[in-house]
Design an enzyme around this catalytic site. Structure first.
Site, PDB file in Angstrom:
ATOM      1  CG  ASP A   1      22.742 -39.758  16.295  1.00  0.00           C
ATOM      2  OD1 ASP A   1      22.849 -40.995  17.021  1.00  0.00           O
ATOM      3  OD2 ASP A   1      23.275 -39.280  15.596  1.00  0.00           O
TER       4      ASP A   1
ATOM      5  CG  ASP B   1      25.455 -44.908  18.377  1.00  0.00           C
ATOM      6  OD1 ASP B   1      25.668 -45.782  19.232  1.00  0.00           O
ATOM      7  OD2 ASP B   1      25.868 -44.530  17.479  1.00  0.00           O
TER       8      ASP B   1
ATOM      9  NE  ARG C   1      19.478 -50.692  12.660  1.00  0.00           N
ATOM     10  CZ  ARG C   1      20.634 -50.961  12.202  1.00  0.00           C
ATOM     11  NH1 ARG C   1      21.589 -50.951  13.093  1.00  0.00           N
ATOM     12  NH2 ARG C   1      21.106 -50.750  10.737  1.00  0.00           N
TER      13      ARG C   1
ATOM     14  NE  ARG D   1      27.897 -47.414  18.460  1.00  0.00           N
ATOM     15  CZ  ARG D   1      27.874 -47.625  17.147  1.00  0.00           C
ATOM     16  NH1 ARG D   1      28.666 -48.438  16.771  1.00  0.00           N
ATOM     17  NH2 ARG D   1      27.415 -46.762  16.399  1.00  0.00           N
TER      18      ARG D   1
ATOM     19  CD  GLN E   1      24.169 -40.028  11.538  1.00  0.00           C
ATOM     20  OE1 GLN E   1      23.763 -39.501  10.417  1.00  0.00           O
ATOM     21  NE2 GLN E   1      25.531 -40.334  11.635  1.00  0.00           N
TER      22      GLN E   1
ATOM     23  CB  THR F   1      35.654 -36.396  13.689  1.00  0.00           C
ATOM     24  OG1 THR F   1      35.591 -37.859  13.359  1.00  0.00           O
ATOM     25  CG2 THR F   1      36.851 -35.857  12.699  1.00  0.00           C
TER      26      THR F   1
END
Length: 353
Positions: free
Chosen positions: A164, A185, A205, A253, A139, A258
């Site tokens: 990110d 993301d 990618r 998504r 990221q 966490t």
């Protein structure tokens, strides 16, 4: 009190602010009288000093380039990545530590700015899984809207990265007539973010791709359940770079970060992401399912808990373009507010033109 950011010249390419590694000691002076080496270095950081003469004709300052030309010709690269950027964040977190620019203040207006994280994501993505040199946390954020940010307005900016790119981790923000580019993301977080009249460009990618699967993901909201608004796209164009396959990209998504709780460390169950697309054009790279699931940290510490798109607050309204037709995967949530009311709430108190 937080200080307002002074807008830079048009097209100025931004490097880290108050985040760069300490510079090496000043090189020996070329002349004891004028200290021209020190002088020339000072000019790089404060062009307003130009025009002062050191007293010797051969040490007169170089001609000042036209406005904005210096930045375009000599961008300051910033290649921090989450794997190695923990030291740049107050809590030792790699992703926010990697940000090229951090905004952590209120009532900020930013215009005509390119913010880029130049970490070579594709080189790492190209490495096979298990390769010794491949890092697991690639990221690399371009812009972090940090926890104290609120009523931040960005006009005609370009936010460039891969994974990110834009981390909305604060209060309310408005982005208008801009470009946001990335692949995994690349617009994410728990903030209230309204993106209007902008291009949302999916980048390529380097990893192998299996047709029919998801290669990339536009948004990954982690909106608190108590918060009405998350990431809202209004009148945006979802485009792609050459090389991005058809039907390979999810609109969003659900990210459940966490989090440490009294009974353990696991994915936050109250982070029920909200993503809304209103009157947006979608090119053919958008997957027909439009939305997909995301794994989070289970109570045993493994990344095995699955969070479904159907349990999130995802919706779209009046989409157009070849990627707009959607397969029914059981999405039932609908926004309780219209776009006019959403705009009023997010834009209240924003800096004006």
């Amino acid at each position: 009190m937080p200080q307002r950011l002074r807008p830079p010249p048009p097209n100025w390419r931004c490097a880290a602010i108050a985040r760069e590694a300490p510079r090496p000691a000043t090189p020996p002076s070329a002349c004891a009288r004028c200290r021209s080496a020190r002088y020339e270095r000072a000019l790089d950081h404060d062009p307003r000093q130009r025009g002062r003469l050191c007293g010797k004709a051969r040490h007169r300052p170089r001609p000042h380039p036209p406005r904005g030309q210096r930045a375009r010709e000599h961008p300051h690269p910033f290649r921090r990545v989450a794997q190695t950027a923990k030291a740049y964040h107050r809590n030792g977190w790699g992703t926010p530590g990697s940000a090229t620019l951090t905004i952590n203040a209120r009532e900020i207006a930013v215009r005509d700015l390119t913010i880029e994280n130049t970490y070579d994501y594709l080189a790492n993505d190209r490495l096979p899984d298990g390769a010794e040199s491949k890092i697991g946390n690639p990221q690399a954020a371009a812009l972090l809207l940090d926890i104290e940010s609120d009523r931040v307005r960005l006009d005609r900016v370009a936010l460039l990265g891969y994974q990110d790119t834009l981390f909305a981790n604060g209060g309310r923000a408005l982005i208008r007539k801009s470009l946001i580019a990335g692949n995994v993301d690349f617009i994410f977080g728990n903030g209230q973010l309204l993106i209007e009249d902008s291009e949302i460009r999916t980048r390529t990618r380097a990893a192998p791709y299996t047709p029919g699967e998801f290669q990339s993901f536009v948004a990954a909201p982690s909106t608190p359940l108590s918060q009405a608004h998350g990431i809202v796209f209004h009148r945006c164009r979802l485009t792609r770079e050459t090389g991005v396959p058809d039907h390979a990209v999810a609109l969003a998504r659900p990210w459940h970060p966490t989090t440490r709780f009294a009974d353990g460390r696991y994915a936050d169950p109250q982070a029920v992401g909200q993503a809304l697309f209103v009157d947006c054009f979608m090119d053919r790279h958008i997957h027909p399912d439009h939305w997909t699931e995301m794994n989070g940290t289970a109570r045993d510490g493994t990344m095995t808990q699955v969070f479904r798109a159907q349990d999130s607050r995802f919706a779209e309204l009046s989409s157009s373009g070849p990627g707009a037709p959607a397969r029914d995967i059981g999405m039932r949530w609908k926004s309780p507010m219209g776009i006019a009311a959403i705009r009023r709430e997010i834009m209240a108190g924003m800096p004006q033109d």
